[in-house]
Scaffold this motif. Structure first.
Motif, mmCIF file in Angstrom:
data_model
loop_
_atom_site.group_PDB
_atom_site.id
_atom_site.type_symbol
_atom_site.label_atom_id
_atom_site.label_comp_id
_atom_site.label_asym_id
_atom_site.label_seq_id
_atom_site.Cartn_x
_atom_site.Cartn_y
_atom_site.Cartn_z
ATOM 1 N N ASP A 313 0.778 -1.278 -0.550
ATOM 2 C CA ASP A 313 0.146 -0.141 0.242
ATOM 3 C C ASP A 313 1.004 1.612 0.289
ATOM 4 N N ARG A 315 -0.735 4.202 -0.777
ATOM 5 C CA ARG A 315 -1.113 5.860 -0.614
ATOM 6 C C ARG A 315 -0.152 7.089 0.649
ATOM 7 N N HIS A 316 -0.168 5.917 1.498
ATOM 8 C CA HIS A 316 0.869 7.126 2.436
ATOM 9 C C HIS A 316 1.989 7.707 2.198
ATOM 10 N N THR A 374 -5.053 13.513 4.566
ATOM 11 C CA THR A 374 -4.311 11.834 4.292
ATOM 12 C C THR A 374 -3.647 11.809 4.995
ATOM 13 N N ILE A 375 -2.227 11.887 5.414
ATOM 14 C CA ILE A 375 -1.227 11.992 5.946
ATOM 15 C C ILE A 375 -2.302 11.846 7.888
ATOM 16 N N ARG A 377 -4.831 11.423 8.927
ATOM 17 C CA ARG A 377 -6.221 10.696 8.833
ATOM 18 C C ARG A 377 -5.951 9.008 9.769
ATOM 19 N N ASP A 378 -4.821 9.006 8.365
ATOM 20 C CA ASP A 378 -3.681 7.725 8.245
ATOM 21 C C ASP A 378 -3.402 7.341 9.425
ATOM 22 N N LEU A 379 -2.918 8.117 10.776
ATOM 23 C CA LEU A 379 -2.034 8.179 11.314
ATOM 24 C C LEU A 379 -2.886 8.268 12.732
ATOM 25 N N ARG A 381 -6.821 6.969 12.435
ATOM 26 C CA ARG A 381 -7.270 5.743 12.714
ATOM 27 C C ARG A 381 -6.372 4.812 12.954
ATOM 28 N N HIS A 383 -4.453 3.320 10.564
ATOM 29 C CA HIS A 383 -4.445 2.998 9.331
ATOM 30 C C HIS A 383 -2.458 2.542 9.016
ATOM 31 N N VAL A 384 -2.065 3.480 9.278
ATOM 32 C CA VAL A 384 -0.210 3.410 10.084
ATOM 33 C C VAL A 384 0.577 4.106 10.809
ATOM 34 N N THR A 389 7.000 2.550 8.744
ATOM 35 C CA THR A 389 6.357 3.009 6.768
ATOM 36 C C THR A 389 7.625 1.849 5.795
#
Length: 391
Positions: A313, A315-316, A374-375, A377-379, A381, A383-384, A389
């Motif tokens: 993945d 995207r991040h 995006t960055i 939100r990923d953290l 939630r 997701h990352v 990474t």
């Protein structure tokens, strides 16, 4: 163990592209700048672009990312990033031929014969049409409608800031086909030929790119022109958007390297108060900061490309590379213009041209603010994970 070395093939490809840019593209820069000052359209002419692509094809450079089964080179994402970096060394917008939108590979057999293969061969040209006047970065807010009428669909709506919209003879148009379902199952992608009735108008910008506004008024599209599955268009759109976002900062990286070289050359040769500019601490700090940021950007770009190439993945990583690349490229070109003083501000040198063109990187294909969203939100939630990474 982390290995940062390139393969022999990657080194050879990078060297070939760098030589091509230096021998074939850079010598055209002064003519292009002169034409622009005289009021002619910016960038390479259609004839110049076709000649350069034909020249590259003679050397076997055709379809960089196109699968070998379609006559392309089938190169991986890291090698693509290296190529984009070299192409970025000139402000002239140029891409090698033999390419097609990645989502066109979802075409059925008839669509491949009618759209995909002719696009790869350069006989047809496409544009990706999702952005609308009221739906920029929010792709889920599109309002263009497609209503089924027997074996055809009737499209109505407007798209804006469409790259290649003036030149394309068909568009990949995303329209709402089921308002109740919205983006998740209610958006479909259509292959819409220009001669089906849509029109385009150019949008003047401060840089070379001339996007277009596309208008669809009762445009009838055969059902056979649905790309992929009905209602699954938003998934295709995200595949298109996410496939090569890292290539934007990769091209900016090449521009920053060229600009820093120009700044160094000017600092060494320009004297003020009896000494070269390069002896001034203020100038040295500009040079040091720029080099540091260039190397950081290089690693961010290659990391994102590596994630793409390895099927992870990405995207991040791509969001980070694009955000950092857009901000730092604009800071670097600003410093280089400052080093050049008044001459950097004129339209006689490429610095001013780079200055205008690089500004776009912070806006198109996802603004800085969208990347930050995006960055974060990923953290938030989960997701990352911070520091994970490379997994």
């Amino acid at each position: 163990m982390i290995d940062f070395s390139l393969s022999e093939e990657q080194k050879a490809i990078r060297s070939w592209v760098r030589t091509f840019v230096q021998r074939e593209l850079m010598p055209l820069e002064n003519d292009v700048l002169r034409r622009e000052r005289e009021g002619h359209p910016p960038g390479l002419t259609h004839e110049e672009r076709n000649r350069l692509r034909a020249l590259a094809r003679e050397s076997g450079f055709w379809g960089v990312a196109t699968p070998e089964e379609f006559g392309g080179m089938g190169l991986d994402a890291v090698t693509e990033a290296l190529i984009e970096t070299e192409l970025g060394r000139t402000f002239l917008t140029f891409k090698f031929g033999g390419e097609a939108d990645n989502i066109l590979y979802h075409a059925n057999e008839w669509q491949r014969r009618s759209y995909l293969v002719p696009t790869i061969e350069g006989e047809r040209s496409s544009c990706f049409a999702i952005t609308e006047p009221g739906a920029g970065s929010d792709a889920k807010a599109i309002r263009t409608r497609a209503v089924r009428d027997g074996d055809t669909w009737v499209l109505n709506g407007e798209k804006t800031f469409i790259t290649g919209g003036m030149e394309a003879d068909f568009a990949l148009v995303f329209a709402v086909t089921d308002p109740e379902r919205g983006a998740d199952g209610g958006v479909t992608c259509f292959l819409v030929d220009r001669d089906m009735g849509w029109t385009s108008e150019p949008i003047d910008t401060m840089g070379e790119r001339r996007p277009a506004s596309l208008v669809f008024q009762d445009v009838r599209v055969p059902h056979e022109n649905v790309l992929g599955e009905e209602g699954r268009g938003f998934e295709l759109a995200m595949q298109w958007i996410g496939r090569g976002r890292y290539l934007l900062p990769a091209r900016a990286l090449g521009g920053c390297e060229r600009l820093l070289d120009m700044g160094l050359e000017h600092a060494r040769t320009r004297e003020t108060f009896g000494a070269p500019l390069a002896d001034r601490q203020a100038i040295q700090w500009m040079i040091a900061d720029s080099q540091t940021e260039i190397e950081a950007l290089r690693l961010l770009v290659l990391h994102a490309a590596w994630r793409v190439a390895s099927g992870r993945d990405s995207r991040h990583a791509q969001a980070i590379a694009k955000l950092f690349g857009g901000v730092k490229a604009n800071e670097i070109v600003d410093r280089v213009m400052q080093i050049h003083g008044g001459m950097g501000y004129t339209r006689e040198l490429p610095v001013e041209r780079f200055y205008r063109d690089l500004r776009l990187l912070r806006i198109f294909e996802g603004t800085d603010e969208i990347q930050r969203r995006t960055i974060a939100r990923d953290l938030i939630r989960g997701h990352v994970k911070v520091g994970a990474t490379l997994v």
